[in-house]
Design a protein around this motif. Structure first.
Motif, mmCIF file in Angstrom:
data_model
loop_
_atom_site.group_PDB
_atom_site.id
_atom_site.type_symbol
_atom_site.label_atom_id
_atom_site.label_comp_id
_atom_site.label_asym_id
_atom_site.label_seq_id
_atom_site.Cartn_x
_atom_site.Cartn_y
_atom_site.Cartn_z
ATOM 1 N N UNK A 119 12.866 57.819 75.734
ATOM 2 C CA UNK A 119 13.743 58.811 75.080
ATOM 3 C C UNK A 119 12.949 59.774 74.231
ATOM 4 N N UNK A 120 12.903 59.492 72.935
ATOM 5 C CA UNK A 120 12.269 60.459 72.039
ATOM 6 C C UNK A 120 10.758 60.542 72.241
ATOM 7 N N UNK A 121 10.193 59.592 73.007
ATOM 8 C CA UNK A 121 8.767 59.750 73.355
ATOM 9 C C UNK A 121 8.571 61.035 74.160
ATOM 10 N N UNK A 122 9.647 61.515 74.780
ATOM 11 C CA UNK A 122 9.608 62.781 75.528
ATOM 12 C C UNK A 122 10.413 63.853 74.800
ATOM 13 N N UNK A 123 11.672 63.547 74.477
ATOM 14 C CA UNK A 123 12.600 64.602 74.042
ATOM 15 C C UNK A 123 12.336 65.083 72.617
ATOM 16 N N UNK A 124 11.579 64.328 71.834
ATOM 17 C CA UNK A 124 11.195 64.794 70.499
ATOM 18 C C UNK A 124 9.675 64.981 70.444
ATOM 19 N N UNK A 275 29.480 57.214 70.506
ATOM 20 C CA UNK A 275 28.072 57.635 70.443
ATOM 21 C C UNK A 275 28.069 59.149 70.590
ATOM 22 N N UNK A 276 27.862 59.847 69.468
ATOM 23 C CA UNK A 276 28.063 61.299 69.446
ATOM 24 C C UNK A 276 26.729 62.045 69.279
ATOM 25 N N UNK A 277 25.662 61.451 69.795
ATOM 26 C CA UNK A 277 24.300 61.972 69.585
ATOM 27 C C UNK A 277 24.095 63.388 70.128
ATOM 28 N N UNK A 278 23.077 64.047 69.545
ATOM 29 C CA UNK A 278 22.645 65.351 70.063
ATOM 30 C C UNK A 278 21.755 65.150 71.276
ATOM 31 N N UNK A 279 20.912 64.111 71.189
ATOM 32 C CA UNK A 279 20.024 63.762 72.299
ATOM 33 C C UNK A 279 20.154 62.278 72.512
ATOM 34 N N UNK A 280 20.178 61.840 73.751
ATOM 35 C CA UNK A 280 20.270 60.393 74.016
ATOM 36 C C UNK A 280 19.909 60.195 75.472
ATOM 37 N N UNK A 281 18.805 59.529 75.715
ATOM 38 C CA UNK A 281 18.383 59.413 77.113
ATOM 39 C C UNK A 281 19.232 58.403 77.880
ATOM 40 N N UNK A 282 19.843 57.457 77.198
ATOM 41 C CA UNK A 282 20.695 56.466 77.879
ATOM 42 C C UNK A 282 21.841 56.018 76.969
ATOM 43 N N UNK A 301 25.555 64.827 76.719
ATOM 44 C CA UNK A 301 24.131 65.071 76.519
ATOM 45 C C UNK A 301 23.341 63.976 77.217
ATOM 46 N N UNK A 302 22.190 64.355 77.747
ATOM 47 C CA UNK A 302 21.252 63.397 78.332
ATOM 48 C C UNK A 302 21.906 62.367 79.222
ATOM 49 N N UNK A 303 21.450 61.120 79.067
ATOM 50 C CA UNK A 303 21.897 60.037 79.943
ATOM 51 C C UNK A 303 23.289 59.520 79.629
ATOM 52 N N UNK A 304 23.872 59.911 78.495
ATOM 53 C CA UNK A 304 25.237 59.464 78.184
ATOM 54 C C UNK A 304 26.169 59.875 79.324
ATOM 55 N N UNK A 305 25.886 61.065 79.885
ATOM 56 C CA UNK A 305 26.746 61.578 80.971
ATOM 57 C C UNK A 305 26.580 60.782 82.257
ATOM 58 N N UNK A 306 25.495 60.005 82.337
ATOM 59 C CA UNK A 306 25.321 59.141 83.512
ATOM 60 C C UNK A 306 25.973 57.774 83.273
ATOM 61 N N UNK A 307 26.000 57.350 82.020
ATOM 62 C CA UNK A 307 26.580 56.034 81.714
ATOM 63 C C UNK A 307 28.110 56.102 81.769
ATOM 64 N N UNK A 308 28.677 57.181 81.173
ATOM 65 C CA UNK A 308 30.148 57.306 81.118
ATOM 66 C C UNK A 308 30.613 58.283 82.185
ATOM 67 N N UNK A 309 31.579 57.871 82.991
ATOM 68 C CA UNK A 309 32.214 58.813 83.928
ATOM 69 C C UNK A 309 33.474 59.332 83.247
#
Ligand code: GMT
Length: 378
Positions: A119-124, A275-282, A301-309
Motif C-alpha cells: 500500500x503506502x510503500x507505493x502510494x505514499x 472504511x472511508x479512506x482517501x487511499x487504501x490498497x485493499x 478509492x484503490x482496492x476498496x472498490x475491488x473488495x466491495x461490489x
C-alpha cells in the motif's frame, strides 16, 4: 520448500497477511522462517515447521539512527546459509525488498525473492524522490512481484514505472478466526443496548483514514436511530478525533477502544463496518468484518472498490461523502430483509474471491514457479 519471510511484525494488515500466509505454508508442510525485528503478533501459538529469527538492531552510540536495514539483511543472509533457504518472501517494498536483495548478495546463494507490495510503500513513499529509485530497484530486482489489488498494481506502474510484471494476489483472512455470531455478552459489557445498531471502524488513525468522515457519517446515522460507533486502533489522529466527537456531543455513543487483539469479538457485535479512506490498497479490516457477516461501506478509492461490489455486497461512496454513506447506512439498517439478503450474497462473493485456500494456492504456485517447479495453473 524452505521459505524465509520478512514483514513488519507490529499490528497492521501487511504483518497479518505475511504471518497467516506463513502459517498456511507451514501447515502445507513447507519449512517457514520468520526473520523479523519482533515476533509477528499473530504468531501467537506454536506451529510446527515455523522458526522465528529475531533481528538484533545495534544501538551503538556512533549511529544517529540504528541500522535496521543492515542488521536485517545480515540476519537474512545468515538464515539463508544456515537453513539453506530456497525462497525469500519480502512484504513491503521499503526497505524489505532491498534488504532481501542485499541479503541474497551477502549469502552468495542464488535464492529467489518474491516481493509483495501492500500500500503506502507505493502510494505514499513512491512520491518521495529520496525513495522512489530504491523502490523501483527493489521491484525490478525481485524475481516475482505481487500486489494486494489490481488498483495497487496500476498505481505502481503510474508512480514508479518499473520494468517488471506485477501480479495481483488478493488478501485473505483465516475464515475460522472470523466466524459469524452474536456476542451479546460483549454488547452488555460495553453498555450497548439490545436495540442499538453498532458501527465499527478499525485503523491506525492516520490522516489518510479520514476518521473525521466516519464520525460525521455516524452523527447523521445517530440522528435517525439509536446506535454506537466503535473506533478501534490508535495513531496520530486520535486526540483530534476525540475532540471532534466532543464538539458533536457524541461522547456517550462513540467508544474509543484503543488497540485490540480479539477483533472477531468486536465484529460479531457490529452491523456495519466503515472504511472511508482517501487511499487504501485493499482494506483488510473490511474482509475481516465481512467474514463475520458485517456489511461494509467504503470509499471509491484503490482496492476498496475491488473488495466491495456496490449495492451488491455493500456500498461505495465518494471520498468525504458522509451524507451518502449515512443514507446507505440508515436504509440498510432499517430493512432487515434487505440486510440479510445482501449479507448472504456478500458471504458467497468473498468465499469465491478471497478464500484463504485459493489465495494460498496462488502464492504457492508462484513460489514453485520461481523455483522452476510449477505444475498446474491457478
Ligand atoms: O501501507 C500501509 O499503510 C500499512 C499497511 C499495513 O501494514 O497494514 O496497509 C496496507 O496493507 C494492507 C495489507 O495488504 C492493506 O489491507 C491496506 O489497505 C494497506 N493500506 C493502505 O493502502 C493505506
Amino acid at each position: 520448500m524452505k521459505i524465509g519471510i520478512t514483514c513488519y511484525p507490529s499490528v497492521g494488515g501487511s504483518g497479518i497477511i505475511a504471518t497467516e500466509l506463513g502459517i498456511l505454508m507451514a501447515e502445507r508442510g513447507h519449512e517457514v522462517h520468520f526473520i523479523t525485528s519482533n515476533m509477528p503478533f499473530r504468531l501467537n501459538k506454536p506451529v510446527p515447521n515455523i522458526t522465528f529469527h529475531q533481528v538484533d538492531i545495534n544501538q551503538y552510540a556512533v549511529f544517529q539512527y540504528p541500522p535496521y536495514d543492515i542488521s536485517l539483511s545480515t540476519k537474512i543472509a545468515n538464515v539463508i546459509n544456515e537453513y539453506d533457504l530456497d525462497i525469500l518472501h519480502m512484504h513491503y517494498a521499503i526497505p524489505h525488498a532491498i534488504c532481501g536483495i542485499l541479503a541474497r548478495q551477502m549469502s552468495g546463494k542464488d535464492i529467489k525473492i518474491m516481493t509483495t507490495l501492500h500500500g503506502t510503500d507505493i502510494t505514499v513513499l513512491g512520491y518521495d524522490h529520496a525513495l522512489r529509485n530504491a523502490i523501483k530497484f527493489g521491484i525490478e530486482k525481485s524475481d516475482i512481484v505481487t500486489s494486494v489489488s489490481q488498483s495497487l498494481k496500476e498505481e505502481t506502474y503510474d508512480i514508479i514505472q518499473p520494468n517488471k510484471e506485477i501480479i495481483p494476489i488478493y488478501n485473505f483472512v483465516k475464515e475460522q478466526d472470523f466466524p459469524i455470531g452474536r456476542q451479546q455478552d460483549l454488547r452488555a459489557s460495553y453498555g450497548i443496548d439490545k436495540d442499538e445498531k453498532v458501527i465499527i471502524h478499525v485503523s491506525n488513525f492516520r490522516k489518510v483514514k479520514r476518521i473525521d468522515t466516519i464520525i460525521d457519517t455516524f452523527a447523521r446515522i445517530r440522528q435517525n436511530m439509536k446506535a454506537k460507533l466503535l473506533l478501534i486502533g490508535d495513531g496520530p489522529e486520535l486526540l483530534d478525533m476525540r475532540q471532534h466527537v466532543k464538539s458533536l456531543h457524541l461522547t456517550e455513543d462513540v467508544l474509543f477502544l484503543g488497540k485490540q487483539d480479539c477483533m472477531s469479538n468486536f465484529y460479531q457485535v457490529s452491523d456495519l463496518v466503515l472504511l472511508m479512506s482517501e487511499k487504501e490498497s485493499f482494506g483488510l479490516t473490511l474482509l475481516e468484518a465481512m467474514n463475520s457477516g458485517v456489511l461494509p461501506i467504503g470509499t471509491r478509492t484503490g482496492g476498496i472498490q475491488e473488495v466491495i461490489k456496490h449495492e451488491v455486497t455493500g456500498f461505495l461512496v465518494d471520498i468525504g461523502d458522509c451524507d451518502a454513506a449515512a443514507n446507505y447506512a440508515i436504509e440498510i439498517l432499517q430493512d432487515e430483509t434487505k440486510y440479510k439478503q445482501m449479507q448472504s450474497v456478500m458471504l458467497e462473493d468473498i468465499h469465491a474471491r478471497f478464500h484463504s485456500k485459493k489465495i494460498a494456492d496462488q502464492y504457492e504456485y508462484y513460489y514453485e514457479k520461481m523455483l522452476g517447479e510449477s505444475t498446474t495453473n491457478v
